[in-house]
Design an enzyme around this catalytic site. Sequence first.
Site, PDB file in Angstrom:
ATOM      1  CB  CYS A   1       7.062  90.204  33.367  1.00 16.57           C
ATOM      2  SG  CYS A   1       6.378  88.591  32.868  1.00 16.57           S
TER       3      CYS A   1
ATOM      4  CG  HIS B   1       2.030  89.737  33.189  1.00 14.73           C
ATOM      5  ND1 HIS B   1       3.301  90.052  32.786  1.00 14.73           N
ATOM      6  CD2 HIS B   1       1.504  90.885  33.717  1.00 14.73           C
ATOM      7  CE1 HIS B   1       3.536  91.327  33.044  1.00 14.73           C
ATOM      8  NE2 HIS B   1       2.465  91.847  33.612  1.00 14.73           N
TER       9      HIS B   1
ATOM     10  CG  ASN C   1       1.208  94.966  35.296  1.00 17.00           C
ATOM     11  OD1 ASN C   1       2.104  94.241  34.904  1.00 17.00           O
ATOM     12  ND2 ASN C   1       0.183  95.317  34.542  1.00 17.00           N
TER      13      ASN C   1
END
Length: 667
Positions: A68, A224, A249
Amino acid sequence: MLPTSSGLFVDPEFPASVSSLICGAGTPLSILCDRITWLRPQEIIASPRLFPLNARDGLGKQGILGDCWFICACSALQKCEKLLRQVFPVGQCLWTDPGYTGKFTCRFWRFGFWVEVTIDDRLPCLGHKLCFSHCQDQGSFWLPLLEKAYAKLHGCYESLWAGQVADALVDLTGGLVERWAFGAGEEHVRREMFNKMLELKERCAMTCSVLHYREGAKELGEFHAFTITDIQNVVAKDGQELLMLRVHNPWGRCCWDGSWSKSGHGWDIFSPKVVSNLQSKMQEGEFWVEKSEFIQDFDELTMAFPVNEKGQILNIWSGLPLISTQEVYGSWVKGQSAGGSRNNVSFPDNPKFWLRVKEQCQVYLTLNQRPLHGTGATQNKDSLYAIGLHVWKVEKRKFNLTKTLSSPPVVGTSSHSYERQFHLYCELSPGYHLLVPSTFLRDTEADFLLRVLSTGHVTLSEIVPPRSMAPASEDVTQRSWDIQTLQGSWKKGKNAGGSRNFPSYHLNPSLPFSVPKECQLVKVTLLQQCQEDKCHAIGFHVYSVSRDKQKSPLSGEPSASCVPHSHSQEVSQVCVLSPGKYLLVPSTYLPEQECGFTVTIATKVDRKPIESQETLGRFLQEVKKEISIIFFFVCVLVFILHLKFEFSFLTVNIDLNVQVVLWGLRH
């Protein structure tokens, strides 16, 4: 790199196999390797394209790979066309082109240089679909291709599992990155930070991260990263102005359950028109959050500096372009220049640099360390050291190192940090400044890049310590030294491999030599054959050759080194080497630099001087000895006669003076 029989390019350096997927980092990816197939885009979709028509459709979505941090950093390329073309060079053959070859090239900024990475377009898939990153528009392939090139740069896809957004932003932009932790800082600093984000939202990549578990925000995940896709000042029903942030996201699903989720009560303070306007702009995986709740539920914000049309980095606070860029490479070497932090008495041993500021200007000082290993899953505190940087203003003509280093610096790191790159910001007045980069622990060996970016003109140069020389009693011209001279050259496209920072390093000339049993001290001198004003940065490493012929000597750490590379015609190093076989690898710092060179290897052999057996030589020595003795006696005789003459003359004078006195008394 050979084409297949079908004419499409196949990359043998990064094959469609398990070796390109995992490299032993122990991530969950290894479980799925056997099920992954490799397909080209036209085998996945009928009409593939590189970029979407709508930039918003290029938002990245994360697959089964934990990268990510990289996907969020790729948003920097969507904000700046110049950066996008830097990373994705124009003119590449696409799937609709008659000359389509299946080959793509991307560029990444690595330790001071833009490095090209060429790949084929075979991409990892599960069930005929991309299993790693993909775009919101699944017919666009710029992101999965860029991800594959980045994975090749790091050795395998698994190496991208977990990492720092800031590192990826630096690799994609070659610029500066600002990081703010929400747990620290005063309110006015935060206010200024959010105002700057609102001002630069269309020009800068902005991301946020969750680093710690929170009871009320468990759906956000831990460790994250997210992309900030929009920031707006929104007026509530009562006239209150709120700062709203739209967050994406990369998991591609809604994970927000706060006050501003779709069914949250926070929307009640806005009019239906405002609510409709904000919610209609959301894509899959996006959500809105107000500033105070954003600070509460996120730990860190990361923002890349903007770049203007000329490619100049802009100061995010003043907006001024950083027109001057100076950089120099260096190394902390154990026993020589790895002095450690200011807590150590050896701190003055660290590399030192002069920064000459010619006019009052804004300055960013950046320090990059070269990791021992890769990034992502393989990058940890074993591959990054705690580094720092301090700056002193000095009067160069009256410069005293001990006195200077004992005084407070103009600017410096408050604590050493395990960062691949960090920067200091300051406004400096004209004059000389002393820069000292350091590791926290002494005797820590690593390479670094020191960069200075400023709004005014500055110059940066290394303070070169006295060259290491052999003791005067061990002159290499004496018979106790064996001297070997070797000639060679670096040639483009053949053996000009550059320094160890580049994958082509192994192409450099390798010169074998031996150290005999009776020898320990070796002096190596490298002389480049060029004009003094056209010198390349040169250096060398010495590698021990093991008995295992299948093992390349260059795969291990050097036994001795002459680094950092220096813009000098000649560099030398005195080394203590155990008896055995060695390879000397001379190199320029940059690849593809042509030049001839001469290497002199002087090995000191501890053996007794051999007496001459020639009678003529012995006779001459004896004659010389006898002449010396005769000359000595002649000098002594002359001296005695001289004293006798002086004494006689003095006696005559005394007798004469006595007679004069007596004559006077009589008269």
